[in-house]
Each structure stands twice: as C-alpha cells, then as structure tokens.
Design a protein around this motif. Structure first.
Motif, PDB file in Angstrom:
ATOM      1  N   GLN A 743       0.821  -1.210   0.000  1.00 17.35           N
ATOM      2  CA  GLN A 743       0.000   0.000   0.000  1.00 17.35           C
ATOM      3  C   GLN A 743       0.853   1.257   0.000  1.00 17.35           C
ATOM      4  O   GLN A 743       0.467   2.296  -0.543  1.00 17.35           O
ATOM      5  CB  GLN A 743      -0.929   0.000   1.214  1.00 17.35           C
ATOM      6  CG  GLN A 743      -2.053  -1.012   1.150  1.00 17.35           C
ATOM      7  CD  GLN A 743      -2.792  -1.120   2.469  1.00 17.35           C
ATOM      8  OE1 GLN A 743      -2.614  -0.276   3.362  1.00 17.35           O
ATOM      9  NE2 GLN A 743      -3.615  -2.142   2.602  1.00 17.35           N
ATOM     10  N   LEU A 744       2.022   1.166   0.609  1.00 19.51           N
ATOM     11  CA  LEU A 744       2.916   2.316   0.686  1.00 19.51           C
ATOM     12  C   LEU A 744       3.918   2.339  -0.466  1.00 19.51           C
ATOM     13  O   LEU A 744       4.884   3.105  -0.433  1.00 19.51           O
ATOM     14  CB  LEU A 744       3.674   2.293   2.013  1.00 19.51           C
ATOM     15  CG  LEU A 744       2.800   2.436   3.270  1.00 19.51           C
ATOM     16  CD1 LEU A 744       3.627   2.198   4.521  1.00 19.51           C
ATOM     17  CD2 LEU A 744       2.155   3.813   3.321  1.00 19.51           C
ATOM     18  N   GLY A 745       3.696   1.514  -1.475  1.00 16.02           N
ATOM     19  CA  GLY A 745       4.593   1.484  -2.621  1.00 16.02           C
ATOM     20  C   GLY A 745       5.890   0.766  -2.350  1.00 16.02           C
ATOM     21  O   GLY A 745       6.862   0.952  -3.082  1.00 16.02           O
ATOM     22  N   GLY A 746       5.912  -0.059  -1.318  1.00 14.31           N
ATOM     23  CA  GLY A 746       7.138  -0.761  -0.954  1.00 14.31           C
ATOM     24  C   GLY A 746       7.068  -2.241  -1.251  1.00 14.31           C
ATOM     25  O   GLY A 746       6.155  -2.725  -1.932  1.00 14.31           O
ATOM     26  N   SER A 747       8.027  -2.973  -0.721  1.00 15.90           N
ATOM     27  CA  SER A 747       8.102  -4.409  -0.953  1.00 15.90           C
ATOM     28  C   SER A 747       8.711  -5.089   0.264  1.00 15.90           C
ATOM     29  O   SER A 747       9.285  -4.427   1.140  1.00 15.90           O
ATOM     30  CB  SER A 747       8.946  -4.706  -2.198  1.00 15.90           C
ATOM     31  OG  SER A 747      10.281  -4.198  -2.035  1.00 15.90           O
ATOM     32  N   VAL A 748       8.580  -6.425   0.304  1.00 11.79           N
ATOM     33  CA  VAL A 748       9.115  -7.223   1.411  1.00 11.79           C
ATOM     34  C   VAL A 748      10.012  -8.301   0.834  1.00 11.79           C
ATOM     35  O   VAL A 748       9.641  -8.981  -0.122  1.00 11.79           O
ATOM     36  CB  VAL A 748       7.987  -7.879   2.232  1.00 11.79           C
ATOM     37  CG1 VAL A 748       8.560  -8.591   3.449  1.00 11.79           C
ATOM     38  CG2 VAL A 748       6.951  -6.858   2.642  1.00 11.79           C
ATOM     39  N   GLN A 749      11.202  -8.443   1.391  1.00  7.07           N
ATOM     40  CA  GLN A 749      12.120  -9.502   0.987  1.00  7.07           C
ATOM     41  C   GLN A 749      12.531 -10.303   2.222  1.00  7.07           C
ATOM     42  O   GLN A 749      12.718  -9.743   3.301  1.00  7.07           O
ATOM     43  CB  GLN A 749      13.379  -8.945   0.310  1.00  7.07           C
ATOM     44  CG  GLN A 749      13.130  -8.184  -0.984  1.00  7.07           C
ATOM     45  CD  GLN A 749      12.836  -6.713  -0.751  1.00  7.07           C
ATOM     46  OE1 GLN A 749      13.396  -6.107   0.145  1.00  7.07           O
ATOM     47  NE2 GLN A 749      11.944  -6.161  -1.556  1.00  7.07           N
ATOM     48  N   LEU A 750      12.688 -11.621   2.015  1.00  8.80           N
ATOM     49  CA  LEU A 750      13.097 -12.516   3.087  1.00  8.80           C
ATOM     50  C   LEU A 750      14.490 -13.051   2.809  1.00  8.80           C
ATOM     51  O   LEU A 750      14.822 -13.380   1.659  1.00  8.80           O
ATOM     52  CB  LEU A 750      12.130 -13.693   3.213  1.00  8.80           C
ATOM     53  CG  LEU A 750      10.672 -13.386   3.564  1.00  8.80           C
ATOM     54  CD1 LEU A 750       9.858 -14.672   3.573  1.00  8.80           C
ATOM     55  CD2 LEU A 750      10.580 -12.699   4.910  1.00  8.80           C
ATOM     56  N   SER A 751      15.308 -13.155   3.833  1.00  4.25           N
ATOM     57  CA  SER A 751      16.617 -13.792   3.755  1.00  4.25           C
ATOM     58  C   SER A 751      16.672 -14.822   4.876  1.00  4.25           C
ATOM     59  O   SER A 751      16.836 -14.465   6.043  1.00  4.25           O
ATOM     60  CB  SER A 751      17.736 -12.758   3.904  1.00  4.25           C
ATOM     61  OG  SER A 751      19.006 -13.386   3.884  1.00  4.25           O
TER      62      SER A 751
END
Length: 911
Positions: A743-751
């Motif tokens: 919604q905020l124009g971001g993304s999520v990445q997992l390591s």
C-alpha cells in the motif's frame, strides 16, 4: 486566568511526556548496565523533576505516585539498593500508571478513585517487597509506622504525644494484618489482640473494616479486618510484645511492633515544599498564630526566665500545642498536608515537654534547639525568608541557613546551570520549566523581587538566567568565586539582575526561532510543491513546439534557460517541503526496547535488542503505518525465531538471543530490517503446513524450491503454530506486513538461514509525494510504469524471442526471462510485428513487451475517479506536459490478473 492555567497544564503535559519517555529509556539502560551510576542519578533527577512539575500545576495524583517511585530511585542512586529486573518491573509499572494519570489530568478529567487506591496499594506493596528482598535490607519500621500514624485522627495524635510528653511511659505501636485463612491454622486472632490489650494502657484502638463484604457474602472462617493498637507501657517491654506473635508466618501475616519517640516520628517525615502553598490556603491564619506564639516564646527565652517566668512559658507552650492541634483538625481532610501538620504537632509537643521538664542546664538547650527546628519549618511553610528576618524580628544573615539546606540549594543551582547549558538549542521547550525552578529557588532564598523578574523572562533570555544563577549561588554561599564575580562584574550584581530587561536578549548567530503550524497547512505546502514539479514538466513540451511547429528557435532557447532556473527552484522547494514530512525512524524504534523486554520476559527468554540506523529519515506516512507491521515481525522473532536459553546453549549458540532493528537508505529508497539469530524458517514445516491446510497438493509442494515455499508465510491465515497464544499463531501477521508495504509502494524480501536466523527487509520510496514513472507506449496508448519496480529496459530483436512451454521468453545474460506483451494484457488491438521490440524487465523477474518507451517523469499520482478507482490494474493517474492523461499501471496486478496465468510470477522464478 483560564488561559494562563490552560497554558500551564499544556506545558506540564508536554514536559511530563518527555520526562516519561526519558525515564523509560533510562530504566532500560540501567537494567542492561546496573552499575551505571550516572544513569541512576539521572533517573532520580528526572523523577524528582516530574514530581516537582506535577506539584506546581496541582497534579496531586501524579505527585503522589511519583513520590513512591522516587524513594526507590533515591535508594538506587545512593547505592543502597541493587538494580535488578524486579526493580525495573516496579518502576516501569509505576511510570506507566503515571503516564495514564498525566493524560487524565491534561484532559481535565478526574482519576478513578477506586483504581487509584488499588494501584497505589499495589505499588506500595511492590516497593516494600523490593526493599525486604534486597540483600536483607527491609523498609524502615519508622517509615511504615508513620504511614499508619498519619491516617489517625488528630485527637489520637494528641493522646499519643501526651504520653510521650509525660516521659513516664513509653508508647508502643502495634499493627496486625492477619492471614485471612488464619483460623484454619488453629490460631485465634482475638486471643492475640487480647494479649496486647492487657500488656498496657490502651491509648488508641482501631479496627479497620473497610474490606468487609456485605453480610450475605461473609464467610465466617475468613478474616476481613485488621487492627492498630497504641499502648502506654513501661520501657523495655518491646520483646515481650513481640513474643505474642512469634508463631505467626511473616510471609502470610503483616506485623509491626515498634516503640516510637520524637526522633523516630520525625526521621522519615519531610516538610515537602510542594504542599506549602496548599497549606497556606487552607490554614494560613492558623500558621500566622503559630508564628506569633513562637515569637513570644523566643522573647521569653531571651529574658533567661527564672522561676517566675516559667508559668508564662508553660502557658505559651500549651497554647502552641492547642493551635497546632486545631490546625491538624482543619487540614486533616487534605491527605497531602498531613505529613507537614503532623511534624508541626510533634515539634510543639517536644517544645512543651522540654519546658515542662524545667529550663536549667540541658533542658534549656533542648528548648532552644527545638524552637530553632520549629522556626525553620515554619519559615519554609510561610516563606518568611522573603522578609530577610527570623522570628525575633532581627535581620537574618546569609550564613544562618542550615548546612544541609545550603548543600541542597547549591546542588539544585549547579544542576540548573548544567540544564541551561545543555538545552540552549531548545529554549522554547525547556525555558518555562527552568524559569519556574529558578523562581522557586529565589523565593526560598528570600529574593521575591528576583523571583518575580524571572517569571517575566522570555524564552531567549538565557544569558540573564545565568547571571541570576550566579547571583543566587553567591547568596547561598555555594562558591567564593561566584560571590567574588558577583561583586566585581556589574552585570551580575543584585540590582543589575533584578533590573534585567524584559525584552528578549538574542545572541548573534545563535538564536533559533520556531513557529507552530497546523499539520494541514504543511501538507498543503507539500502538495503544492509536488504540483509545481509536475507543472514545470510542461515547459520542455512547449520548447519542442516552439522549435519544430512554430519555428521560433530563439524563443525556445530563452524558454529553455528559464526552464533550467525553474527546475532548480522547484527541486529545492520540493526537497525542502519533503523535509517537513521526513521524520527519523527513531520515533518508531524507541518504542521497541520496552516491548522486547516485556515480551521476552513473559516468554522466559534472554534477548538483546540492537538498534542501528535510527537517524534514518522516513516519509511521515510510512512511519504512521509501519509500526503495526514491525510489531508483527518483532513478535514473530521473539516467539517463533529466538530459542529459549537452554536450547541455544545446547545448539552451541550464546544463551542470549540477538534481535536487530536496522534502518538505512539506498538511493531513492529507504529500508527497515528485522533480523534475529534464531531458528530461521524450516521449509519442510512450511510445506507440511501448506499441504495440511489445503493450500497446495503434495505434488505441487514438492516441486517448489525452498525459497518459493518460504514465501507462503505471506498467505493470509497461514501459520505453522500448533496452538495460538496471546502473541502469535493466528496467521494474521505476515500478510498484514506485506499488504501495508505494498500500500505504501514498498516491498518485502526474506533472507532465510534455517538454524541460523531470519532477516525481513521492508523497502519503501523515500517520499510518497511524487512518483518517478517510465512512460511507455502500447497499441497507440501511453502508460506509466513505476520506476521503483523497473530493473532495466532492453531492445530485443524479434528472432530472439523463444517459446518455452507455450509461452514467450528471452535469454538474458545467462538467465531466461519470461515475457508478456502489454497490448495483449490490456486487450488492445494492433500489429506488434517489427524487426525489434522493447522489453521492460521488472524487478519481479518478468519482461513486459511494449511498442516504445519515452522518458522518465516525476508525476503527482492521484487516485482515479468514480468506478475506475476500484480497478486495481491502475495505481493511479496524472497529467502529462501536453495536458493528456497518463494512466500508471500496477505491475503486480497487471501480471496476476490481466489476461495471463496467475502462475506467471512463479514461473519467472522457476525458469
């Protein structure tokens, strides 16, 4: 008057909120390093400041609770108590309640009396429990006993003090709070009480029945009452009284037996200056009468009375007792005043006892000492030092202050000078509280004119404040150098200080001014700055028209020069406006030390929180919405990720787990990472849980890679926990994280590192005001793609496209990228054949084939109106320089549902 009071309350609310935040941080810092003496002293000073500020505005509830906590902090700062986790629990619970009281007071509401009573009792119990369990040190019986005494009626005070004055018998105080189940141990509390009543003359007997339930709810076998007994008996029977209760379990029964005397009655009582004003309002005339009696007694003593004057002195002493008792009767309903009035009564009875025992030898010396103590106490209450005279009517020299009082005032003045030096850059916030403190000190030193002048200072007159502090330091005898300087420098003389100008004194080049502006106006400025950036994009379009269509190259060149200047100004304006919205992430991070501490303790785990990059600035909108996702991530790390200490040691790890909150900036993006050194995510457990919940078949699950399986944790409702608890296991955490980020124009990445830990990174645009887009063409239409999701743009020959599994793909530097044509996704007509095509490679690993691409633009993205607003295919719309509408696409929605397979993104990773 109401406006002034409102400003005072508002100022107190702001000051108290800041102090409470600092107090929480200091408590956590001290828990991590119990030997940090500076933190302990700073903790005590801030609590004392909070109590004083509450007293100034009449927030009695805040002052009352803070005083209890301050006593604990005083012992810690003095090295009498070791700071442990249990002490931290007490302090954090207490200041949480203080925060609630501050909010209630600032809102003009009244605290819940019943709740306040119970919480106050709980804090007192916790405090006493801490004292009794701390290295064998217990609370002073005198302190506890006086707490009970203060609640007695003044008539009971008089009867107890009368016995002490006669000196024929000792007074014994007995407090008995029996175990409610005492009858079941075979003991009879009535027999115990009867033993005490027979041990001496009963001065006062009180049966407390406040907790007695209604008649129909009473259980005959339970004890609901507790007792206070005051006995007059010969000295030396204390041990005999203690024998009556030696068989009671001290863990279940509260027993207090002591032999109070004048010294013990006064040892734990304090003449708190914060109640002086209230006492004058309630019993000002009575205090004036006491002053007159003291003056008369002093004059008789000066005459060195013989036998003929002794009766007159006895009569005066008796009148003094009577006046103090009347004062006690008038003020007893004011709980905060009892301690001060009780102290006055004790002094009066002490003086009467000294007079009645005769004035020869040691007795005369005792009378004079007692009189001095009572005079000093009354001076503090009446502010008599402003007169510069004592009760004899003679001028009082500066050195007549008690040494202990000099020491206290000197320390207060020193702290204020440090406070002034540290907070010069925040004058508008800290100035008012500093001026109030200096004014109170000036009144205590008898300089009422200085006190009044200080109250008129503006926020910028800090140099004048320093002069006042130096002057007061000289008055109290704190520094010979300060005194000499006061005499040598004209600016620091008494008259110069008193006549300090009211107009603001502004040091050149150092003063900062601040304005309070409504948030809506700042938001409007920010929006207009974005509009200006978009509007100036139309100038290059006009330049091209002047050159190509209208044939006016000179005008085009001049307009282009003007455009360069406008570009610079609009960019600077946008950057400045953006700074209004950029706030340090520390505003969010600072909430987590307390959260991590409480959760880890409830789970029985040892966890150390590390915070990095808290100075990184984020868009205000991001900070407002990111806290809840971060709470989910931190909670998962604490509950699922980090193992218990025993398990960690068995695995060869440190017993203490490590949780890191990290923020930083990369280009036009900012990120927050939550990482731990715990178990990580077990892909096998995720597979099994996905099959068990019916999300995937066994065959489909086996074909997914470990990285692909881990992504399933973002599926709504997904959880590997066998049973939900109050922290996690309900499957409503990670999907919220992903939704908010997108919604905020971001993304999520997992390591993920199974067995070693997990890192979750949230990435966001630096600002949400304008969006950089790549303008592309397809099927005769023009569209925008958010640049944050674009990896690169390729020019690909037609023969380079290959068919894999019936779908197009292109081979790019050692990897195969699946592609999809934008005109087909949008259902547009037209021929896309040609020698080459343009492929926009998205960061999700899919190529988007377009007919052509143009330039990058800063656009002010706005929601589409009407029914179009519900079409997720479009992220929004904006105006192009030529006035036409640019539709900005949402790539993920486009690829997931725009006419292609929903497995396209998964296939991109598989290829």
């Amino acid at each position: 008057m109401d406006d002034v009071l409102g400003d005072l309350v508002e100022g107190f609310h702001e000051e108290a909120s800041e102090l409470l935040e600092d107090l929480t941080d200091l408590i956590l810092a001290l828990e991590e390093d119990p030997g940090n003496k500076e933190a302990a002293e700073e903790l005590f000073r801030k609590a004392h400041t909070l109590k004083g500020a509450a007293g100034l505005v009449g927030a009695s509830r805040v002052s009352e609770v803070t005083h209890i906590l301050e006593e604990v902090l005083e012992d810690i700062a003095a090295g009498k108590k070791v700071f442990r986790a249990e002490v931290a629990d007490l302090l954090l619970q207490g200041f949480d309640y203080v925060k609630e009281l501050v909010e209630t007071f600032a809102a003009g509401k009244t605290a819940d009396e019943e709740k306040h009573k119970h919480l106050l009792e709980a804090l007192l119990t916790l405090k006493e429990g801490e004292k009794s369990s701390d290295g064998g040190q217990t609370s002073s019986p005198d302190s506890i006993g006086n707490d009970f005494l203060l609640k007695l009626a003044p008539q009971a005070w008089a009867k107890i003090l009368d016995v002490l004055e006669e000196e024929k018998k000792s007074v014994y105080q007995v407090v008995l709070k029996f175990d409610p189940e005492l009858f079941f141990t075979g003991q009879d509390p009535l027999l115990i009480i009867d033993d005490f009543l027979k041990a001496g003359d009963v001065i006062e007997f009180v049966c407390h029945a406040e907790e007695l339930p209604p008649l129909d709810e009473i259980e005959p076998e339970r004890i609901y009452t507790w007792f206070e007994i005051y006995l007059g008996a010969p000295s030396g029977v204390l041990s005999e009284l203690e024998d009556f209760v030696e068989f009671l379990d001290p863990q279940l029964n509260f027993v207090l037996i002591r032999e109070p005397n004048y010294e013990s009655l006064l040892s734990s009582l304090s003449l708190d200056a914060t109640v002086c004003r209230d006492l004058r309002n309630v019993a000002g005339s009575r205090l004036g009468n006491i002053k007159k009696l003291l003056t008369a007694i002093h004059r008789v003593l000066v005459l060195r009375p013989g036998a003929e004057e002794t009766p007159a002195l006895s009569n005066l002493a008796a009148l003094l007792k009577e006046e103090c008792l009347e004062t006690a009767l008038e003020t007893h309903g004011h709980e905060r005043l009892r301690c001060v009035v009780f102290a006055l009564c004790v002094f009066a009875w002490m003086l009467s006892g000294c007079v009645s025992s005769g004035l020869d030898g040691e007795s005369e010396k005792n009378v004079e000492e007692t009189l001095k103590d009572l005079c000093r106490s009354l001076e503090l209450l009446l502010g008599e030092q402003a007169e510069g005279k004592d009760f004899s009517g003679e001028a009082k020299p500066k050195d007549s202050f008690p040494k202990e009082r000099k020491k206290v005032l000197k320390e207060i003045l020193r702290q204020q000078k440090i406070y002034l030096a540290l907070n010069r850059s925040s004058k508008d916030r800290f100035g008012p509280s500093l001026f109030r403190v200096i004014s109170c000190i000036a009144l205590a030193l008898g300089c009422s004119d200085v006190a009044e002048r200080v109250q008129l200072f503006s926020d910028l007159e800090w140099d004048a404040c320093l002069d006042v502090l130096n002057h007061l330091e000289a008055l109290v005898g704190g520094e010979e150098e300060g005194e000499a300087r006061a005499a040598a420098e004209p600016g620091s003389s008494s008259s110069a200080v008193i006549q300090a100008p009211v107009q603001a004194h502004q040091p050149k080049g150092r003063a900062k001014k601040y304005l309070r502006i409504e948030e809506s106006r700042v938001e409007k400025l920010f929006e207009l700055a974005g509009e200006l950036v978009v509007a100036k994009n139309s100038l290059p379009y006009l330049v091209r028209k002047l050159e190509l269509h209208w044939g006016i190259p000179d005008a085009a060149r001049e307009l282009k020069e003007r455009y360069q200047a406008l570009e610079q100004i609009s960019r600077e304006l946008q950057d400045l406006a953006m700074e209004f919205r950029l706030l340090p992430v520390s505003q969010i991070f600072q909430r987590f030390p307390r959260f991590v501490r409480d959760v880890s303790r409830s789970l029985g785990k040892q966890v150390r929180l590390v915070i990095e990059g808290e100075e990184t600035h984020f868009d205000k909108t991001v900070l407002e919405k990111i806290y809840e996702p971060l709470v989910h991530l931190v909670r998962n790390s604490l509950d699922h990720g980090i193992e218990p200490s025993e398990e960690r040691v068995r695995l060869g790890k440190e017993a203490e787990g490590r949780l890191v909150l990290r923020a930083g900036r990369e280009g036009h993006f900012v990120f927050i990472e939550v990482s731990d050194d715990g178990r990580g995510i077990d892909p096998g457990r995720i597979r099994d849980a996905a099959v068990e919940k019916g999300l995937l078949s066994e065959q489909a699950a086996s074909q997914l890679s470990d990285d692909e399986v881990v992504q399933l944790i973002f599926h709504p409702g997904f959880s590997t926990a066998k049973k939900a608890n109050e922290l996690s296991g309900r499957g409503v955490g990670m999907d919220v994280v992903k939704d908010v980020a997108e919604q905020l124009g971001g993304s999520v990445q997992l390591s993920n590192s199974p067995g070693s830990g997990l890192t979750v990174r949230l990435t966001f645009p630096l600002t949400l005001a304008t969006t950089k887009v790549l303008v592309v063409r397809a099927g005769g239409g023009i569209y925008g793609l958010p640049l944050e999701g674009v990896e690169e743009v390729l020019r690909v020959q037609t023969d380079q496209f290959q068919l894999l599994g019936g779908k197009e793909a292109v081979y790019l530097r050692g990897r195969t990228v699946p592609v999809v044509r934008l005109r087909e996704l949008l259902g547009l007509t037209g021929d896309s054949s040609g020698e080459f095509s343009y492929v926009v490679v998205l960061k999700v690993g899919v190529g988007l084939v377009v007919d052509d691409f143009e330039n990058e633009l800063d656009v002010l993205l706005k929601p589409l109106p009407g029914e179009l607003g519900g079409v997720n295919l479009y992220a929004g719309g904006s105006l192009l320089p030529d006035g036409s509408i640019l539709l900005v696409l949402n790539p993920e929605e486009l690829l997931a549902g725009g006419g292609t397979s929903s497995c396209l993104l998964l296939e991109a990773e598989t290829l």
